[in-house]
Motif scaffolding. Structure first.
Motif, short mmCIF file in Angstrom:
data_model
loop_
_atom_site.label_atom_id
_atom_site.label_comp_id
_atom_site.label_asym_id
_atom_site.label_seq_id
_atom_site.Cartn_x
_atom_site.Cartn_y
_atom_site.Cartn_z
N GLU B 28 31.60 -33.22 16.53
CA GLU B 28 31.17 -33.04 15.15
C GLU B 28 30.17 -31.89 14.99
OE1 GLU B 28 28.23 -35.78 12.52
OE2 GLU B 28 29.09 -36.77 14.25
N PHE B 29 29.47 -31.55 16.10
CA PHE B 29 28.44 -30.50 15.99
C PHE B 29 28.93 -29.14 16.46
CE2 PHE B 29 26.18 -34.53 16.82
CZ PHE B 29 25.54 -34.64 15.59
N LYS B 30 30.15 -29.06 16.90
CA LYS B 30 30.65 -27.85 17.54
C LYS B 30 30.28 -26.58 16.77
CE LYS B 30 34.46 -26.97 20.61
NZ LYS B 30 33.56 -27.22 21.73
N GLY B 31 29.66 -25.65 17.46
CA GLY B 31 29.33 -24.38 16.85
C GLY B 31 28.01 -24.36 16.10
N ALA B 32 27.34 -25.53 15.98
CA ALA B 32 26.08 -25.57 15.24
C ALA B 32 24.94 -24.94 16.06
CB ALA B 32 25.73 -27.00 14.90
N THR B 33 23.88 -24.56 15.35
CA THR B 33 22.69 -24.05 16.03
C THR B 33 21.53 -25.00 15.78
OG1 THR B 33 23.38 -21.76 15.81
CG2 THR B 33 21.04 -22.14 16.15
N LEU B 34 20.82 -25.33 16.84
CA LEU B 34 19.66 -26.20 16.72
C LEU B 34 18.42 -25.36 17.04
CD1 LEU B 34 18.88 -29.27 16.35
CD2 LEU B 34 18.63 -29.29 18.83
N ILE B 48 18.33 -27.94 28.64
CA ILE B 48 18.78 -27.38 27.36
C ILE B 48 20.22 -26.89 27.47
CG2 ILE B 48 18.32 -25.60 25.64
CD1 ILE B 48 16.06 -27.46 25.62
N ARG B 49 20.49 -26.19 28.59
CA ARG B 49 21.84 -25.64 28.79
C ARG B 49 22.87 -26.78 28.86
NH1 ARG B 49 19.49 -20.70 28.69
NH2 ARG B 49 19.27 -21.44 26.57
N ALA B 50 22.47 -27.88 29.53
CA ALA B 50 23.40 -29.02 29.66
C ALA B 50 23.67 -29.64 28.29
CB ALA B 50 22.83 -30.05 30.62
N PHE B 51 22.61 -29.74 27.47
CA PHE B 51 22.77 -30.29 26.13
C PHE B 51 23.74 -29.43 25.31
CE2 PHE B 51 21.54 -30.38 21.64
CZ PHE B 51 21.64 -31.74 21.37
N GLU B 52 23.55 -28.11 25.43
CA GLU B 52 24.43 -27.19 24.70
C GLU B 52 25.89 -27.40 25.08
OE1 GLU B 52 22.63 -23.48 25.88
OE2 GLU B 52 21.88 -23.13 23.85
N LYS B 53 26.09 -27.57 26.37
CA LYS B 53 27.45 -27.70 26.88
C LYS B 53 28.07 -29.01 26.39
CE LYS B 53 29.67 -26.37 31.16
NZ LYS B 53 29.51 -26.35 32.61
N GLU B 54 27.26 -30.07 26.47
CA GLU B 54 27.80 -31.38 26.10
C GLU B 54 28.20 -31.45 24.63
OE1 GLU B 54 25.68 -34.52 27.92
OE2 GLU B 54 26.46 -36.04 26.54
N GLY B 56 28.56 -28.67 22.59
CA GLY B 56 29.18 -27.45 22.09
C GLY B 56 28.32 -26.74 21.06
N VAL B 57 26.97 -26.82 21.24
CA VAL B 57 26.08 -26.20 20.26
C VAL B 57 25.26 -25.10 20.93
CG1 VAL B 57 25.88 -28.27 18.88
CG2 VAL B 57 24.25 -27.85 20.72
N ARG B 58 24.48 -24.41 20.13
CA ARG B 58 23.60 -23.38 20.63
C ARG B 58 22.18 -23.80 20.29
NH1 ARG B 58 22.48 -17.73 21.09
NH2 ARG B 58 20.48 -17.83 20.04
N VAL B 59 21.32 -23.82 21.30
CA VAL B 59 19.93 -24.15 21.02
C VAL B 59 19.12 -22.86 20.98
CG1 VAL B 59 17.87 -25.33 21.83
CG2 VAL B 59 20.09 -26.42 22.11
N PRO B 274 19.23 -31.97 10.71
CA PRO B 274 18.48 -33.15 11.14
C PRO B 274 19.27 -34.11 12.03
CG PRO B 274 18.84 -33.16 8.76
CD PRO B 274 19.31 -31.85 9.25
N LYS B 275 20.56 -34.24 11.78
CA LYS B 275 21.32 -35.19 12.58
C LYS B 275 21.37 -34.74 14.04
CE LYS B 275 25.37 -38.10 12.69
NZ LYS B 275 26.73 -38.36 12.20
N LEU B 276 21.68 -33.46 14.22
CA LEU B 276 21.72 -32.93 15.58
C LEU B 276 20.33 -33.01 16.22
CD1 LEU B 276 23.40 -31.61 17.77
CD2 LEU B 276 22.97 -29.39 16.73
N ALA B 277 19.30 -32.84 15.39
CA ALA B 277 17.93 -32.94 15.89
C ALA B 277 17.68 -34.33 16.46
CB ALA B 277 16.93 -32.63 14.78
N ASN B 278 18.13 -35.36 15.76
CA ASN B 278 17.99 -36.72 16.26
C ASN B 278 18.74 -36.92 17.57
OD1 ASN B 278 16.42 -38.62 14.44
ND2 ASN B 278 17.70 -37.60 12.93
#
Lengths: 260, 356, 267
Positions: B28-34, B48-54, B56-59, B274-278
């Motif tokens: 659901e978050f694919k491609g989002a930026t946090l 952080i890199r592992a979170f991005e991978k899991e 599919g987002v960019r931090v 906010p959802k991705l932040a949670n």
């Protein structure tokens, strides 16, 4: 030719927006009272009075000026002979030397300062004052050398020949011909060294081991930590005024030197 | 058939407690930026890199170096998704309605928190904040120059000891500097009493005159690891790192009491995601991420299991006196947000101490 | 000129070599320690490429390089164009207007960086513009233009006004007069203005620190935000030294080569 003048309209608009307006903002904050983020228009001079009446602040100002002054003096003392000797080289070598001097100016100042920090850690006995001077002179020396060199290189070689013909020895020729005529170079060198040195705070912070509070640090503190933008603006303005004034005096000196 | 239904029902029942989690579909978050704004050197980047991978987002990960600077950025309206202020700053942000509550359906890992860091006064039910690291403020010192008993007997008074003149670092932070003085004088670190603050100021000026300390910020970490001076005021997490780099160093939590601080993850009211932040906060609270972060950084984990393992036998910080913050000591205090006038006054007085 | 004694020659060369050593010392130091096997900045403990590997894995650091270059290129191009056009316009302005504008133009040069930085931050905050790569670039353009003007203006004033006027009289429109007559004559000054602008933007810390938003961080800001020293920065600096050397050598070689070619054609 009127059509040509029109070409500067975009720039005049630009400086109105990005140079004049921001300075007006600082001025507004400096002459008003508190209120973070919103300007309350109650005119006051107390921000200036607060700075000028406190010996601690004046000491900070004095330290900043002193460090900048000494940095400039050292840059002239080391840089002048260098510029002179470079000007005595064959032309191709001169270009090479100037290129070699310019190259390090392109490397990030913070990175070079970190390197000095590492180098100077090998010399535990150096006082923090000397560390700061090494870092400051290092950062500004190339500017000084290049400015003075430009002035000396512009001199007409015939002047020197004439002096020799009139029986002056090399030393006397230097004193009477080269030195006076290179004063404009020294002055533009001073402009490039003294002005940024007064406000520099990163080098003293990284190399001085925290033994210096300079005026740049004060401004940073009042804006970023205390959130007192009015007082921070007042200090900024005082510093800007001092610099513009000293600039004006140097310019004056320059024109009198030229007239002589 | 009936049996099948019962099994299915049982399965559904078993999965029910996980329903909150099951809602999150990484796709659901694919491609989002946090946008994450944290303290410098406060994370293991591979987490952080592992979170991005899991997911599919960019931090977009940036750092700051003081609560006050963070406050300025927040006032400027920068829209971060996750920030990590300290306790008193969280209090101020809540009071100014600049935070949004955590989504407790997503952030379930709060139950992994250590006892000492939960439900603290700045946010009593952890409505807004998820504790990230915690620390005390103390003194790191070179035991070859200052014996352990000597330092423990002095505590903060070491900053008035002429014998250490020229060999001391003081951290350039007005709030912490005043805390040191107030604790040394037996006052509260949250005092707003004119006279007490005046006394504290005098105490700091005496320190300045007798010790001629070097005022530093984070340079103190490398400098003490290299053993450049005898002692320094530091945060316990940085001390844990210094101790692990230089075995001559020790850490003292002064007997006069000190500040216990918690840095916690919060979601600003103007967060774009906010959802991705949670989801991110939930991820960071979990055992694996907490372990990696605390190992890398040296600050005490807020995750109960990680804290126990790292300080216990065979752990990375076994025998490291700085790693676990002192808890439950009656003279220790947490910061409370000061009234606005003191927010400006303390830095002003402190600047004058350093410049004198 | 008088013959120089060998002793004097020895002295002057020795002095210049010392100055060069002083100026290159930290750069050599960075290059050497970028290959250090430990993270110490004091003792060298064997050759390794680990900091280069670490640098390549450090996305934040690489992004700061990318943004530094992007901002510097945009700031250089815009400030060179605006600055050159403004100089040409100003050189034809009435002396009073010209001197007023030039005084204001000098402000960012004279003003301490921190004052310029804070004044711009106050501007952006007060009109509620979110700070971002856009405000950062605007700020960089603002402090770059004055250097372009200071470089171009003196050259312009040496020009013979009549040439441009003659071109206009001969039926050239102002645009042609500009591109065919004026710009070719001041080209070297424009180029050196652009070079100064680029290096100013590339190196800036203070102004960037106050005007950048959450989306962008340049090299200086990245280095300054390091809490513990990360030796990957040495690796990065070494690569920058190499890149700058190549660019500067090319920049100096190309005109020389072109000149040689031109001379050949003359004969």
């Amino acid at each position: 030719m009127k059509s040509f003048f029109r070409m500067s309209y975009p720039y005049i608009l630009w400086i109105a927006l990005f140079i004049v307006a921001p300075m007006v903002m600082i001025l507004l904050y400096a002459v008003t009272r508190s209120g973070n983020g919103t300007i309350t228009f109650s005119f006051t001079m107390e921000n200036f009075a607060r700075f000028l009446s406190d010996p601690t602040f004046l000491k900070v100002l004095w330290t900043s000026l002193r460090i900048a002054f000494l940095t400039t003096v050292f840059c002239i003392l080391i840089g002048y002979p260098a510029a002179l000797f470079i000007a005595g080289l064959p032309e191709k070598r001169q270009t090479l030397m100037i290129l070699l001097l310019t190259l390090p100016m392109w490397i990030n100042m913070l990175l070079k300062t970190y390197a000095w920090r590492g180098i100077l850690m090998n010399f535990e006995d150096l006082s923090s004052e000397i560390r700061v001077f090494i870092g400051m002179v290092y950062d500004f020396l190339p500017y000084m050398i290049i400015q003075i060199h430009t002035a000396i290189a512009k001199l007409d070689p015939n002047l020197k020949t004439a002096a020799y013909d009139l029986g002056a020895n090399p030393w006397k020729t230097f004193l009477k011909v080269t030195l006076p005529l290179s004063v404009p170079g020294i002055i533009s060198g001073i402009t490039l060294v003294f002005l940024p040195a007064v406000s520099s705070f990163v080098i003293p912070k990284l190399l001085g081991g925290g033994n210096y509070v300079l005026i740049g640090n004060l401004i940073e503190t009042y804006f970023l930590v205390a959130g007192d933008w009015n007082f921070g603006s007042a200090i900024s303005l005082i510093m800007a005024l001092i610099i513009i004034l000293s600039m004006y005096l140097t310019k004056k000196l320059d024109t009198t030197a030229k007239e002589e | 058939m009936k049996k099948g239904l019962t099994v299915l029902l049982a399965l559904v029942m078993a999965l029910l407690p996980l329903a909150g989690l099951a809602e999150i579909d990484p796709a659901e978050f694919k491609g989002a930026t946090l946008n994450v704004y944290n303290w410098g050197e406060y994370v293991d980047m591979s987490v952080i890199r592992a979170f991005e991978k899991e997911y599919g987002v960019r931090v977009n990960y940036k750092t700051y170096e003081s609560n006050e600077y963070l406050w300025l950025q927040m006032q400027a309206g920068d829209a971060w998704d996750v920030i990590v202020p300290s306790d008193y700053m969280i209090e101020r942000l809540i009071a100014n309605k600049m935070l949004q509550p955590l989504d407790k359906d997503i952030v379930t890992n709060l139950d992994q928190l250590a006892e000492g860091v939960k439900n603290l006064p700045y946010d009593p039910d952890n409505t807004y904040s998820a504790p990230y690291f915690w620390q005390t403020v103390g003194i790191v010192y070179d035991t070859t120059e200052i014996p352990v008993e000597e330092m423990e007997a002095q505590g903060w008074d070491a900053f008035h000891n002429e014998a250490y003149a020229g060999h001391t670092y003081m951290y350039d932070s007005s709030r912490d500097a005043f805390m040191v003085a107030e604790k040394a004088l037996g006052y509260s670190a949250n005092t707003t009493d004119e006279k007490e603050i005046q006394d504290a100021w005098e105490w700091l000026r005496t320190m300045h005159r007798t010790l001629k300390p070097s005022y530093v910020t984070d340079e103190v970490i490398d400098s003490m690891a290299e053993g450049l001076k005898w002692m320094a005021m530091v945060y316990s997490g940085d001390a844990a790192y210094i101790l692990s780099e230089n075995e001559d160093m020790a850490y003292c939590t002064p007997y006069q009491g000190t500040n216990v601080a918690v840095d916690a993850m919060v979601i600003p009211a103007n967060a774009e995601n906010p959802k991705l932040a949670n989801v991110f906060i939930q991820y960071m609270l979990d055992y694996d991420a907490s372990l990696a972060n605390s190992q890398e950084v040296g600050y005490a984990s807020t995750n109960a299991r990680v804290l126990e393992e790292l300080s216990g036998p065979g752990g990375d910080y076994e025998g490291n006196s700085a790693y676990v913050p002192r808890a439950g000591y009656e003279k220790d205090e947490m910061f409370v947000d000061l009234p606005t006038e003191w927010q400006a006054k303390q830095p002003d007085l402190w600047a004058k101490v350093m410049a004198e | 000129m008088g013959k120089k004694k060998p002793a004097w020659h020895f002295f002057t060369s020795g002095y210049l070599i010392l100055v060069l050593l002083f100026i290159y010392l930290p750069i050599l130091y960075v290059v050497v320690f970028s290959f250090n096997d430990s993270k110490s900045m004091i003792s060298f403990e064997g050759f390794s490429l680990r900091w280069y590997e670490a640098m390549l894995e450090n996305r934040e650091m690489l992004e700061s390089v990318k943004y530094t270059v992007i901002v510097a290129v945009i700031a250089t191009v815009v400030s060179t164009i605006v600055g050159t056009i403004a100089s040409i316009g100003l050189s034809k302005a009435r002396p009073l207007i010209r001197s007023v504008v030039m005084e204001i133009n000098n402000l960012p040069v004279l003003n301490p960086d921190i004052v310029t930085a804070i004044s711009l931050m106050l501007l952006f905050l007060s009109v509620k513009i979110q700070r971002s790569i856009v405000t950062l670039t605007l700020a960089h353009i603002t402090f770059c233009i004055p250097y372009v003007i200071l470089s171009v203006m003196p050259k312009l004033r040496q020009l013979d006004d009549n040439v441009a006027e003659a071109a206009l009289d001969l039926g050239a429109n102002p645009w042609q007069a500009l591109t065919r007559v004026i710009i070719p004559q001041i080209y070297p000054a424009i180029l050196s203005g652009a070079l100064i602008a680029f290096s100013m933007s590339f190196d800036d810390f203070v102004i960037s620190f106050f005007t950048a938003g959450k989306d962008v961080q340049n090299i200086s800001m990245y280095v300054y935000s390091m809490k513990r020293f990360n030796p990957s920065v040495n690796a990065l600096s070494t690569l920058i030294v190499v890149a700058v050397t190549i660019v500067l050598v090319l920049a100096n070689l190309i005109p020389a080569l072109r000149e040689r070619k031109n001379k050949k054609e003359e004969y």
